[in-house]
Enzyme design. Structure first.
Site, short mmCIF file in Angstrom:
data_model
loop_
_atom_site.label_atom_id
_atom_site.label_comp_id
_atom_site.label_asym_id
_atom_site.label_seq_id
_atom_site.Cartn_x
_atom_site.Cartn_y
_atom_site.Cartn_z
N ASP A 218 0.84 -1.20 0.00
CA ASP A 218 0.00 0.00 0.00
C ASP A 218 0.87 1.26 0.00
O ASP A 218 1.87 1.33 0.73
CB ASP A 218 -0.85 -0.03 1.28
N GLU A 270 14.56 -15.18 0.52
CA GLU A 270 14.89 -16.24 1.49
C GLU A 270 13.96 -17.44 1.28
O GLU A 270 14.18 -18.51 1.84
CB GLU A 270 14.70 -15.74 2.94
C1 NOJ Z 1 -4.41 2.98 -0.82
C2 NOJ Z 1 -5.56 2.07 -0.54
O1 NOJ Z 1 -5.86 1.37 -1.72
C3 NOJ Z 1 -6.69 2.94 -0.06
O2 NOJ Z 1 -7.89 2.23 0.02
C4 NOJ Z 1 -6.31 3.55 1.25
O3 NOJ Z 1 -7.30 4.47 1.64
C5 NOJ Z 1 -4.98 4.30 1.15
N1 NOJ Z 1 -3.99 3.57 0.41
C6 NOJ Z 1 -4.42 4.58 2.52
O4 NOJ Z 1 -3.95 3.39 3.10
#
Ligand code: NOJ
Length: 562
Positions: A218, A270
């Site tokens: 993310d 790993e």
């Molecule tokens: C990207 C994620 O896909 C989204 O849903 C989220 O709100 C933001 N990152 C923050 O983590």
């Protein structure tokens, strides 16, 4: 009359060596709280996923990507993680997770989990410790704390705004401020802190040891920051799309972020096979290859197709650019039309021409789905054509739950039920992302259309019933059947990661071949065009004759002689 053939491809030659499984995988994104609810509490859960494994296997996907299932107060749909090494008790237990992984593996489906390294939740043990600890303490240095401006420090350290709207700094009782690029419940971590880095390496090993095959990372472009003072005003940064030299923005896509992923890669390697990873990095395509480097995460989402207009020229440019970028880097490319953050593509394609930032779709959402007018039939027709095109491309295809049912966005969630933090933080200027996160309809009727025994955590519209899995399973012309056929053929036909654009690719038609003679031709409209030679094996909608109608895709194989 031509329609999706019911014959199944027999060959399995598209399967890759286990180490490279991710390069051309069809990955199905599960948003766990909206997939299937086994205990009737309104939230989807891991036993719900387990109960639907036969469905996933029938669909013909290679992997699932599970959005966050960790303990969370759901300030941002689970992207506010309280504990990275546990399961939200409302969704199950670690034993459920292990059972789910084993059962998916038994059906030859890989498991990708979401890792959220840019921020923890404000309920995470580290953040609680930071709040209890004094200014300048080691506990605070895991996050980004600063003194405020003004004689009494009552002004935030800078005028930066959060991506969900409102200030990007929040004040704590002793007067310091902490940075949160998303919601205040999502304090940003300090990746200059060795302890933070080690903690995430341990988390990657924790899930890899449990048999997870890969990670979706993310906000991968956000971890490295340069917060040397004085902090630049927002006008100098102009947010993500600023004109600063590449790699020099203090918050996004800094070159140093790749040192972090080089360490992660050593952990992935790993394992046997090495764990895979895909970066969610909203960066310019020229900056994407470093995220997708074999020394880094290995793969990165390419959102260019998702942002392209329904137009053959734009699609072709996006496809050829991304394939050549990926080839230069030794990675495979990825394709995405929908995910849990954007208006569903069936809806986008049914609205008047789009712009890169999907403003039309945003306005439509804000109007509760009334203006501009949505042509639902056209949107679905184009969505079906687009998915056949996408599934014929080299590289991995990421599918979002519900797109295989041709679901449209739900635009009319009552404001008091909206969950997305961007709605409140933008004071209603954004409706947010709930409309693509409404729990799936499994049956044509019943409480929550078979999602669970009780009402779903977001209200489902009446039009979900005829689009349910149950209804579509009975109809060979349904979108669900189209996905099943397409995924089977794709698995049989997929070979080397290349494609050749063919003559006839112009403003209206996109036509390409893949090794082995597999052809894909899409007519972006408005009138019919002649089909290229070959035996038609699959079409996005049924049609008669040798003309490919508007907004339609066909797959062809060389005619067998004799
Ligand atoms: C990207 C994620 O896909 C989204 O849903 C989220 O709100 C933001 N990152 C923050 O983590």
């Amino acid at each position: 009359m031509r329609s999706a053939r019911t014959t199944r491809p027999v060959s399995d030659r598209g399967r890759l060596a286990d180490t490279d499984w991710w390069r051309q995988a069809a990955v199905y994104q599960i948003y766990p709280r909206s997939f299937a609810d086994s205990d009737g509490n309104g939230l989807g859960d891991l036993q719900g996923v387990i109960s639907r494994i036969p469905y996933l296997a029938d669909l013909g996907i290679d992997a699932v990507w599970l959005g966050p299932f960790y303990p969370s107060a759901l300030a941002d749909g689970g992207y506010d993680v309280d504990d990275y090494r546990d399961v939200d008790p409302r969704l199950g237990t670690l034993a459920d997770f292990d059972e789910m992984t084993a059962r998916l593996h038994a059906r030859r489906i890989k498991v990708i989990v979401d890792i959220v390294p840019n921020h923890t939740s404000s309920r995470h043990a580290w953040f609680r410790e930071a709040l209890a600890a004094p200014k300048g303490s080691p506990a605070r240095s895991r996050y980004i704390f600063r003194d405020g401006l003004g004689p009494d420090g009552s002004q935030p350290p800078s005028d930066w705004v959060s991506l969900f709207g409102g200030p990007a700094w929040a004040r704590v009782p002793d007067g310091q401020w902490y940075l949160h690029l998303f919601a205040p419940e999502q304090p940003d971590l300090n990746w200059d802190n060795r302890e933070v880095r080690d903690e995430f390496l341990a988390t990657l090993r924790f899930w890899s040891d449990r048999g997870v095959d890969g990670f979706r990372v993310d906000v991968a472009h956000g971890l490295a920051k340069n917060l040397a003072e004085p902090l630049e005003p927002i006008s100098a940064l102009n947010h993500i799309d600023g004109a600063l030299p590449p790699g020099s923005h203090p918050l996004w896509d800094r070159d140093e972020v790749h040192d972090i992923y080089a360490e992660w890669r050593r952990v992935f390697n790993e394992y046997d096979p090495p764990r895979a990873a895909v970066a969610e990095a909203w960066v310019h395509s020229s900056r994407r290859p470093r995220y997708a480097s074999p020394d880094g995460l290995g793969q990165a989402f390419n959102f260019d197709l998702l942002e392209a207009n329904w137009n053959a020229g734009e699609f072709l440019r996006v496809i050829t650019d991304n394939l050549s970028d990926a080839q230069r880097q030794g990675s495979s490319t990825t394709w995405v039309l929908s995910n849990h953050d954007v208006v569903r593509h069936a809806t986008r394609y049914g609205l008047p021409p789009e712009d890169r930032h999907h403003q039309t779709a945003r306005q439509w959402l804000l109007s509760g789905g009334t203006a501009p007018r949505l042509d639902r039939g056209l949107g679905l027709r184009r969505a079906r054509a687009a998915i056949l095109l996408m599934l014929a491309l080299p590289g991995s295809a990421y599918l979002y739950q519900g797109e295989e049912l041709g679901l449209h966005e739900v635009p009319d969630i009552p404001s008091e039920l909206v969950q997305d933090p961007s709605y409140a933080r933008s004071r209603g200027a954004e409706k947010g992302r709930d409309g693509c996160r409404v729990p799936l309809p499994w049956t044509a009727d019943g409480p929550s259309f078979g999602f669970g025994a009780g009402p779903a955590h977001l209200p489902q519209p009446a039009w979900f019933g005829p689009l349910s899995v149950q209804a579509q399973e009975r109809d060979p012309a349904s979108t669900l059947w189209l996905y099943r056929h397409a995924l089977r053929w794709r698995r049989a036909l997929q070979t080397a990661e290349s494609m050749e654009p063919m003559p006839g690719t112009n403003g209206q038609v996109l036509h390409f071949t893949r090794p082995g003679g597999w052809r894909c031709v899409t007519n972006f409209g408005p009138g019919p065009v002649p089909l290229p030679p070959g035996a038609v094996i699959l079409t996005s909608v049924p049609f008669e004759g040798s003309q490919l109608p508007a907004d339609t895709t066909a797959w062809l194989l060389p005619e067998q002689n004799g």
